[in-house]
Design an enzyme around this catalytic site. Structure first.
Site, PDB file in Angstrom:
ATOM      1  N   ASP A  54      46.321  15.764  80.547  1.00 61.30           N
ATOM      2  CA  ASP A  54      45.154  14.934  80.818  1.00 61.30           C
ATOM      3  C   ASP A  54      43.972  15.858  81.101  1.00 61.30           C
ATOM      4  O   ASP A  54      44.102  17.085  81.006  1.00 61.30           O
ATOM      5  CB  ASP A  54      45.416  14.008  82.020  1.00 61.30           C
ATOM      6  CG  ASP A  54      45.577  14.770  83.330  1.00 61.30           C
ATOM      7  OD1 ASP A  54      45.531  16.021  83.305  1.00 61.30           O
ATOM      8  OD2 ASP A  54      45.744  14.140  84.381  1.00 61.30           O
ATOM      9  N   ASP A  59      41.000  16.459  84.145  1.00 61.78           N
ATOM     10  CA  ASP A  59      40.677  16.068  85.520  1.00 61.78           C
ATOM     11  C   ASP A  59      39.275  16.561  85.887  1.00 61.78           C
ATOM     12  O   ASP A  59      38.922  17.712  85.592  1.00 61.78           O
ATOM     13  CB  ASP A  59      41.680  16.713  86.494  1.00 61.78           C
ATOM     14  CG  ASP A  59      43.130  16.509  86.060  1.00 61.78           C
ATOM     15  OD1 ASP A  59      43.636  15.406  86.237  1.00 61.78           O
ATOM     16  OD2 ASP A  59      43.740  17.469  85.523  1.00 61.78           O
ATOM     17  N   ASP A  74      41.366  11.791  84.602  1.00 61.30           N
ATOM     18  CA  ASP A  74      41.343  11.482  86.035  1.00 61.30           C
ATOM     19  C   ASP A  74      39.992  11.882  86.594  1.00 61.30           C
ATOM     20  O   ASP A  74      39.559  13.033  86.423  1.00 61.30           O
ATOM     21  CB  ASP A  74      42.417  12.289  86.780  1.00 61.30           C
ATOM     22  CG  ASP A  74      43.737  11.548  86.876  1.00 61.30           C
ATOM     23  OD1 ASP A  74      43.825  10.416  86.340  1.00 61.30           O
ATOM     24  OD2 ASP A  74      44.665  12.097  87.479  1.00 61.30           O
TER      25      ASP A  74
HETATM   26  P1  UTP Z   1      47.748  17.214  87.000  1.00 60.73           P
HETATM   27  O1  UTP Z   1      48.928  16.328  87.198  1.00 60.73           O
HETATM   28  O2  UTP Z   1      46.701  16.746  86.066  1.00 60.73           O
HETATM   29  O3  UTP Z   1      48.332  18.639  86.593  1.00 60.73           O
HETATM   30  O4  UTP Z   1      47.123  17.434  88.407  1.00 60.73           O
HETATM   31  P2  UTP Z   1      47.665  19.843  85.806  1.00 60.73           P
HETATM   32  O5  UTP Z   1      47.950  21.049  86.595  1.00 60.73           O
HETATM   33  O6  UTP Z   1      46.239  19.553  85.482  1.00 60.73           O
HETATM   34  O7  UTP Z   1      48.527  19.930  84.496  1.00 60.73           O
HETATM   35  P3  UTP Z   1      48.414  19.068  83.146  1.00 60.73           P
HETATM   36  O8  UTP Z   1      47.998  20.036  82.122  1.00 60.73           O
HETATM   37  O9  UTP Z   1      47.424  17.982  83.345  1.00 60.73           O
HETATM   38  O10 UTP Z   1      49.795  18.570  82.911  1.00 60.73           O
HETATM   39  C1  UTP Z   1      46.105  18.389  88.664  1.00 60.73           C
HETATM   40  C2  UTP Z   1      46.164  18.832  90.079  1.00 60.73           C
HETATM   41  O11 UTP Z   1      45.601  17.842  90.909  1.00 60.73           O
HETATM   42  C3  UTP Z   1      46.294  17.738  92.121  1.00 60.73           C
HETATM   43  C4  UTP Z   1      47.505  18.619  92.031  1.00 60.73           C
HETATM   44  O12 UTP Z   1      47.291  19.762  92.782  1.00 60.73           O
HETATM   45  C5  UTP Z   1      47.592  18.996  90.571  1.00 60.73           C
HETATM   46  O13 UTP Z   1      48.026  20.297  90.403  1.00 60.73           O
HETATM   47  N1  UTP Z   1      46.628  16.323  92.390  1.00 60.73           N
HETATM   48  C6  UTP Z   1      47.072  15.529  91.395  1.00 60.73           C
HETATM   49  C7  UTP Z   1      46.491  15.841  93.651  1.00 60.73           C
HETATM   50  O14 UTP Z   1      46.085  16.565  94.562  1.00 60.73           O
HETATM   51  N2  UTP Z   1      46.806  14.539  93.907  1.00 60.73           N
HETATM   52  C8  UTP Z   1      47.263  13.719  92.952  1.00 60.73           C
HETATM   53  O15 UTP Z   1      47.539  12.540  93.227  1.00 60.73           O
HETATM   54  C9  UTP Z   1      47.390  14.229  91.647  1.00 60.73           C
HETATM   55 MN    MN Z   2      45.626  17.681  84.554  1.00 62.37          MN
END
Ligand code: UTP
Ligand code: MN
Length: 523
Positions: A327, A329, A439
């Protein structure tokens, strides 16, 4: 007899209580070496010993006092022993014995006194363990590069971690992830078990897997997990946006194996699952950096339209330098505290008016500083205003980068692609656009540093950082705040520490750069 003084032992808990049922001879814990003996003979001898009241451990641990081997030289057993003793010092001693000691003890029904003829001859004295490479034990204290030398070991370990997550065994999953993370820090590929001496975070189970891969090229446990119907189905089902482990498990027990099965079934689906299924084909593709940047521009436009002066930052895996993600973020804030309140619904409204959203669910900020503070649980969930969405990304905006939309590069074992064997979904349309998971998170400016820190990941890094803060610094860290627990009541720490201690590149200009204490990396 080999002194274990400066030797290291895998785990204190590995000779489990269930392994050792007999108590007739509590001071004698026997381990029978399978090497060159074979599994069936070892099982037979183990059962024989246990029936006679001996403690025969299934696995090697620091509790073992007698190692029994057949057809192995003393040096071979000694070399094996040294590979087993990574991670912990002990003052125990262990006898390396030939099978004759064991059979004689079986015959008399008690542990025989050890004579010269029973002892395996070891020609070299064990060298004290000097770690080949030293590494700090918390992942947040060391560098974990994205590209490293031990993918052949980390991929299998991360697959076991993923399998443990799908089975809701968090402890086991974290243990495998920690083991994988330490291997990523090594400056070269692991060739022998000795290369791991002195390294932290390698539990007995992980060591066993590593050893098997080094010796045979693959691990039976890993390969049977990889090909198991349950693992593949759980991976495929949880790969649907909106489907968690519990739902996937229920569906699995009802006979569903892949997204196409769910589509055909009469399952009641919530709105996120409906969207997840509808766009599954796109969402199971990795998101490229070019796509992430294109979405960044859209988010930037939306945010500036509704709140000029607001700032957006790419977070998550892309901020760590990953080339693809599952995704995209973004963290949004405004330098004037309070201005960010209620921002998300306006951004969403603007995006919807432009027909850029396929799905969205917004949750409001529920963090109240007066009520929260250090007592809040150390889990990962935070209380920011947040929007889980699926963007409709026109492929035309990608131009040249379009082809990279098909990027398949992924993290080892962590790709969200469809599991092998699952049926492809029916072709929906000739795609003029691609559905992409996005996100959005909004933080007040006063919490921005902590939010940025908490949302950059990786998940293991965040977990380790919080553990390190708690255990080593007596502080509680969340994505909202850092509290110093040594004061009573606990005192909030300024967010400047996020830039100073962690040397984040986005630090405000008034914060001077100092030597970094930890390094943000891809644990
Ligand atoms: P992600 O699940 O998007 O992982 O969460 P990522 O490291 O970006 O990996 P991919 O490539 O999308 O699979 C990003 C970061 O946001 C934080 C976590 O630390 C996670 O590493 N997070 C995520 C939160 O703090 N709370 C949440 O509810 C979700
Ligand atoms: Mn991510």
């Amino acid at each position: 007899m080999v002194p274990l003084k400066r030797r290291k032992v895998v785990s204190t808990s590995s000779a489990t209580d269930t392994d050792i049922k007999a108590t007739k001879y509590p001071d004698t814990v026997i381990f029978i070496l399978e090497r060159k003996m074979g599994a069936s003979r070892r099982t037979f001898l183990t059962r024989l010993g246990r029936n006679k009241g001996f403690q025969v451990a299934e696995q090697f641990s620091e509790a073992v006092t007698h190692v029994v081997a057949e057809n192995n030289s003393g040096d071979e057993v000694q070399a094996w022993l040294e590979t087993q003793t990574v991670g912990r010092t002990t003052s125990n001693t262990v006898h390396l014995l030939s099978i004759s000691w064991y059979t004689e003890s079986m015959a008399t029904g008690k542990p025989e006194s050890i004579q010269e003829k029973h002892k395996l001859k070891v020609s070299h004295t064990p060298t004290p363990v000097t770690p080949v490479v030293s590494a700090k034990s918390y992942a947040c204290q060391r560098r974990t590069p994205l590209k490293h030398h031990n993918l052949f070991l980390t991929e299998p370990l991360e697959l076991l971690a993923e399998n443990a997550e799908l089975g809701e065994n968090e402890g086991r999953s974290v243990a495998f992830r920690r083991a994988a993370a330490i291997l990523k820090t090594l400056p070269r590929a692991v060739k022998r078990m000795e290369d791991l001496q002195g390294l932290p975070c390698l539990g007995e189970h992980s060591l066993r897997v590593i050893k098997e891969i080094l010796e045979y090229g693959s691990s039976q446990e890993v390969e049977s997990t990889r090909h198991s119907e349950q693992f593949q189905a759980m991976k495929a089902l949880t790969g649907i946006f909106g489907v968690g482990v519990k739902t996937a498990d229920r569906w699995f027990r009802e006979g569903l194996r892949c997204p196409a099965d769910v589509t055909k079934s009469e399952q009641r689906l919530n709105s996120s699952q409906q969207a997840g299924l509808l766009h599954h084909e796109d969402l199971s593709q990795r998101v490229s950096r070019a796509e992430a940047d294109a979405i960044g521009q859209i988010v930037e436009r939306a945010v500036q339209e509704v709140l000029p002066g607001a700032q957006i930052t790419l977070i998550g895996g892309f901020r760590r330098g990953k080339e693809t993600g599952h995704d995209v973020d973004f963290l949004i804030t405004h330098p004037e505290e309070g201005k960010e309140e209620g921002l998300m619904p306006k951004v969403v409204q603007w995006l919807e008016a432009q027909d850029l959203l396929l799905y969205q669910k917004t949750t409001m900020n529920s963090y109240l500083e007066s009520k929260e503070g250090p007592a809040r649980p150390a889990h990962n969930m935070d209380r920011f205003e947040r929007c889980f969405s699926i963007f409709k990304l026109e492929r035309s905006v990608l131009g040249e980068a379009h082809s990279s939309a098909q990027a398949t590069e992924g993290e080892p074992g962590g790709g969200e692609g469809r599991a092998p064997g699952s049926e492809p979904l029916p072709q929906r349309r000739p795609a003029g656009w691609k559905a992409v998971r996005v996100d959005l998170v909004v933080s007040p400016f006063s919490q921005f540093g902590f939010a940025l820190l908490g949302w950059t990941g990786s998940k293991l890094f965040e977990r380790e950082l919080r553990r390190w803060a708690g255990r080593e610094k007596n502080m509680s860290l969340s994505s909202h705040a850092l509290y110093d627990n040594s004061k009573s009541p606990a005192v909030p720490v300024s967010q400047d520490i996020c830039w100073v201690t962690l040397s984040l590149p986005e630090r405000p200009s008034h914060v001077k750069k100092r030597a970094s204490g930890t390094t943000r990396e891809n644990a």
